[in-house]
Every structure is written in structure tokens, then in C-alpha cells.
Enzyme design. Structure first.
Site, mmCIF file in Angstrom:
data_model
loop_
_atom_site.group_PDB
_atom_site.id
_atom_site.type_symbol
_atom_site.label_atom_id
_atom_site.label_comp_id
_atom_site.label_asym_id
_atom_site.label_seq_id
_atom_site.Cartn_x
_atom_site.Cartn_y
_atom_site.Cartn_z
ATOM 1 N N THR A 292 0.826 -1.200 0.000
ATOM 2 C CA THR A 292 0.000 0.000 0.000
ATOM 3 C C THR A 292 0.860 1.250 0.000
ATOM 4 O OG1 THR A 292 -1.696 -1.108 1.293
ATOM 5 C CG2 THR A 292 -1.613 1.291 1.476
ATOM 6 N N GLY B 218 -8.185 -5.669 2.139
ATOM 7 C CA GLY B 218 -7.236 -5.696 3.252
ATOM 8 C C GLY B 218 -7.556 -4.595 4.237
#
Lengths: 305, 305
Positions: free
Chosen positions: A149, A179
Site C-alpha cells: 500500500t 485488506g
């Protein structure tokens, strides 16, 4: 300091550079964060965010993103979004209403379409070949050395805080898997009266500890950002190791209202930081016995992204 | 006390009754919570959970559910799931692996299908007519007097804690909209070393404060459950009113490791509580000047569900 911005991983460097110029020109934390994240989302060399991200096990690239405004506490997020390179823009758009702030799957796709976010292709030749290779020669997910990320935190000259995340998620994930990145309190959180935080790593692990909100509460109760982030990750990792015998990768960044930052991690981690007194610089954070230590990047740090 | 269980709203009463018998027979908190929630999910008279839930604005019923095991901190959740009456079962199934614990949209549907959860119809004649009526004579969402998420917390005879939620979400929501119920830390959280909590109300409001995890931290730091829940909701509501001029409905229940409970709410709220020394009983919680007060239900409480 007048303003500050931090982004996860080396890959955030170029975006942070652009965003820093905006913050210096008194643009908002929101503009800056979007600029920083856009750069990563459109870069074909980064395979964990936006364009050229790695797909799920069906070969489809789906993205998650989160956005929180520290002034209003408005939250926006999208999960398992398809065909949009700038998932963060869709997440921000979602944050602008009273209801329907978190959209997932086909509903997120429809919303993006109706709001003028182009129907884009995210698959590059490189990621397509990587996917085919995985199909032919399956490696376990746990071994995937993901880059993760992109999370960005910013404090502008009006002392407004924004936290935001964007990711194409775990390679070979199950269809529909999201997630921590679109989960407020887990992947991101911002509150002008305290600070902001975001996480990167294995989302399933991060969410078990609600880590972004946990570090916010630590700062609220007086811990400086570095202690807060460092202890948050160290304690939670210790808990998971005691529980399961191992802990998956977690890295956490946070910032207080003064633009001071903290970093906690249980794996070698890189981040980019800038404020009005310091040029954008890449740092390395590493887990030590009882917390995280931070140092400048060196030429020998070739093993980190 | 040997065991304890609490569920949101009057609608949880019958399920709590059944689950209490299981806890008394030394079944697990997990079995008990599933039993309690199943009862609400299958009851055609409740229009905010499972079968006969109210649909989104396209007339499709999509459900959200969350599940957390306080011993392992494993999380499972589904968002915008279709065609499954017992969304909580799918959420629990999701919690059983290392990755892919939160599934949304079509991915959640596929997972449910592959795991033997029947392709079921959730629309009743009653909810269909209610939907048609809304189309013909649109009322603003804010006026919707929703009955909400069923949330259940249990502590079994082995002192294991489970928190779980299930809902069909906001009536006339945008396709793909998920609320707080499948968001760990917002709609639910459980940790055997501290306690468990879950929320009900307007999900978008709850998630801005990451309220389930917030109340867990309060208990961790020594607040008794009632003070923790009461102050959490009162302070957050005050913050929202100061920020926006109003706050949407929030009700929060929590339980510590001893089975003692707490309730915080900013609207009139009902819940069912039982332990090995007290028969399942419905209580009313009401917001007061600086917190929440709780009393037994009376015959005049006909305005509450």
C-alpha cells in the site's frame, strides 16, 4: 514547522516531492495527499498500487483505497474497485456525503462510472506475464515479497490533517478480498485534534489490532509519535508471535498536529518524509529488540522498495 | 458469573434465550453467538437483518456481517453479500484462514457458494411492497427509523469472548454500500485479555469514531464497561454535534472478561442480557445529559424495537 508530509516506501518519493511543492505554496493537505498518491497509482514500475498492480487469483486487478479528513472526520473508502487507476479519487468522492461513504465491488464500479472516473485498464504486459508465471509455477502467498500500500499523511499550513491509502492488494488474493487499506481505524485514521496514521503490510494482520486507531489513541494520551508507532507495532507483533508463532509484515506511520512523525515496523521498511525545513528524504526503519529504529537510506539498501 | 451474553434490540430476545441454554450447557461463545444471530437472520418480522431485510435502492438485498474471536484475534467479515440468509456463517468461515478474511461483493457471493451456503432468496412480500412504496413516495434516508444491526457479545464458561454482527444495512443504500458492521474496530471487536464490543445505528457515523475499538481501549485502561460505553458514545456524539450540528444514531454494547456489560447510546435503545444468574431480560437504555442510563423495559415502551 509550517507543513509536513510522509509516504510509505521508496516508491512514494517522487509523489512526495511534487506534493511538498504544493504544501509550500499553501495548498491543502488534501490536494497534497492526492498528488502524492496519484504519482504512485500511475507509475507502471510499482506493482502494488493502481496501474500495473498485481491481480487477484482470477487475473483481475481490484483496488482498495481509504481517505479521512481530520477536520470533519469524514471517511471515504472503496474496496475491490475495478477499472480505475486513481482509486484514491473515488474514495475521496465517497467521503463527501452523509451516507454511503464506503462502497465495494460492483457498486463501487458503478459509482466510479457515474462520477466520471474513466473505465481504464490497469493490467500491464509485465503484470500479465508475472501472473501467468505464478499460475504455471505457484508460490505460496506468504512468500510474496509485496511492495504494498502507498499510504500518505499530510499536515498543511492550516494545520489540517489528511490520511489516505491506495493499493491493488495481495497478489493472487481471493476475488473480493479487501485488506486493511479501506478499513478506517485499521489502514488509516485522521483527527486534527490528535494526529493521523496509516499502515502498510499484510492487511489481515493489521486489522486484528486496529492499528491506525490504536496509535492515534496513544498519541492522544501523550505518547510522542515515534514512541506511539514503535510500541504499537512491537507490542502487537509480540502478541501475534505468542499467539501463532509468527507475525506477518506490519509497518505503521503516524504524524501529530505539529507535523512530527513516528514509524513502527516489524520488517525492514522505507519511507519518504518532508517538511518546510527538510527536503524530501528517504529513510529506513528497522525493527529492533524493543521497537523501531530509523536512519537515513544508504547505497547498500538495495533490498528495499 | 459463569457465562454472559448480550444482544442489540428487542429482536435479539428469542435468540439470546436459545443461546443462553447453550452457554449453560458449556457450549462455546462461538456456538452461542451464532445461534443468537441465526434466530434474527431467519425471522421474517425483522426487516434489518437477513431474511426479509430491506433492500438497497436497486431493490437488491445485500448483507454485511462481522465476526471476531477474542482468543486468537481472528477476524472474518463479509460486505454486500447476496443470496445468503446467514451472513454471519460466511463471516465466521472467512475468519478461519490466514489471508482473505474480509470478502465483499461478488467475491463474497462466490465464496459463499463454494462453501455450501445455499443460494437463497431474502426478499419477502412485505419488504417488496415496502420497497415499491418507497419508490412511489420517496422519504429521505435520514428519516428512516431503522431497526438495525443485530450485534451479539458472549463470554462462555472458558472465559472466551466472541463479538459478531449481522445486518441488511441501510434501506435504499447505494449498491455496494457497507456500514460499520463488517468493519473490525468500528462495528465489532473482541480480545479475551480485555473484553468485546459491538455497535448498531448509522454505520457511517460509527466508523468516524472507530467506536468498538475505542471502548475496548477504555476498558483496557481501567474504565468499567458501563462508564466506557457511556462516555465513548457521549463524547463522540458531542464532537459530531459540535462539528456538524447533529449526530446520527449510535448505540454501543460492550462486555469485559467477567461478563459485565456496558451500554452507550444517543437514541432510545433496547437490548437483551442474560448470564447464569439472570434470565434473559430486555432493558432500555436512554441518553441523558452526560451519559447513558439503563432500566428495565416496561409496558409503555411500545415505541422501541
Amino acid at each position: 514547522m509550517k507543513w509536513a508530509i510522509i509516504g510509505t516506501w521508496k516508491m512514494s518519493y517522487q509523489g512526495i516531492l511534487k506534493a511538498s511543492q504544493q504544501l509550500e505554496q499553501n495548498l491543502s493537505a488534501s490536494d497534497a495527499v492526492l498528488t502524492a498518491i496519484h504519482d504512485v497509482e500511475e507509475n507502471p514500475n510499482f506493482h502494488s498500487v493502481g496501474y500495473s498492480g498485481l491481480p487477484n487469483k482470477e487475473g483481475i486487478i481490484t483496488c482498495d483505497a481509504g481517505y479521512m479528513d481530520g477536520t470533519t472526520l469524514q471517511v471515504g473508502a472503496v474496496g475491490a474497485l475495478e477499472h480505475v487507476i486513481h482509486a484514491i479519487d473515488v474514495a475521496k468522492k465517497c467521503s463527501e456525503t452523509r451516507f454511503n461513504n464506503v462502497l465495494v465491488g460492483q457498486g463501487a464500479n458503478i459509482f466510479a462510472q457515474k462520477n466520471g472516473f474513466a473505465n481504464e485498464n490497469l493490467m500491464s504486459e509485465e503484470t500479465y506475464q508475472y501472473y501467468l508465471k505464478q499460475l504455471q509455477n505457484p508460490k505460496p502467498l506468504a512468500a510474496y515479497n509485496g511492495h504494498d500500500t502507498v499510504g500518505v499523511l499530510a499536515c498543511d499550513q492550516k494545520k489540517h490533517l489528511i490520511a489516505a491509502t491506495s493499493t491493488s492488494g495481495l497478489f493472487m488474493k481471493e476475488p473480493g478480498r479487501i485488506g486493511d487499506s479501506p478499513l478506517v481505524g485499521c489502514g488509516f485514521y485522521a483527527d486534527d485534534t490528535i494526529g493521523c496514521a496509516c499502515a502498510t503490510g499484510v492487511g489481515e494482520e493489521i486489522m486484528r489490532g486496529c492499528l491506525s486507531y490504536d496509535v492515534i489513541i496513544r498519541m492522544k494520551q501523550g505518547q510522542d509519535p515515534q514512541t506511539a508507532a514503535s510500541q504499537c507495532v512491537a507490542e502487537f507483533s509480540k502478541r501475534m508471535i505468542k499467539q501463532k508463532g509468527y507475525v506477518d509484515a506490519i509497518s505503521l506511520i503516524c504524524m501529530n498536529q505539529e507535523g512530527e512523525i513516528g514509524v513502527g515496523t516489524n520488517v525492514k521498511f522505507a519511507f519518504t518524509y518532508a517538511n518546510d525545513q527538510h527536503m524530501p528524504t528517504i529513510y529506513i526503519a528497522e525493527p529492533k529488540e524493543n521497537g523501531t529504529s530509523v536512519r537515513a537510506i544508504t547505497d547498500s539498501d538495495i533490498d528495499i522498495d
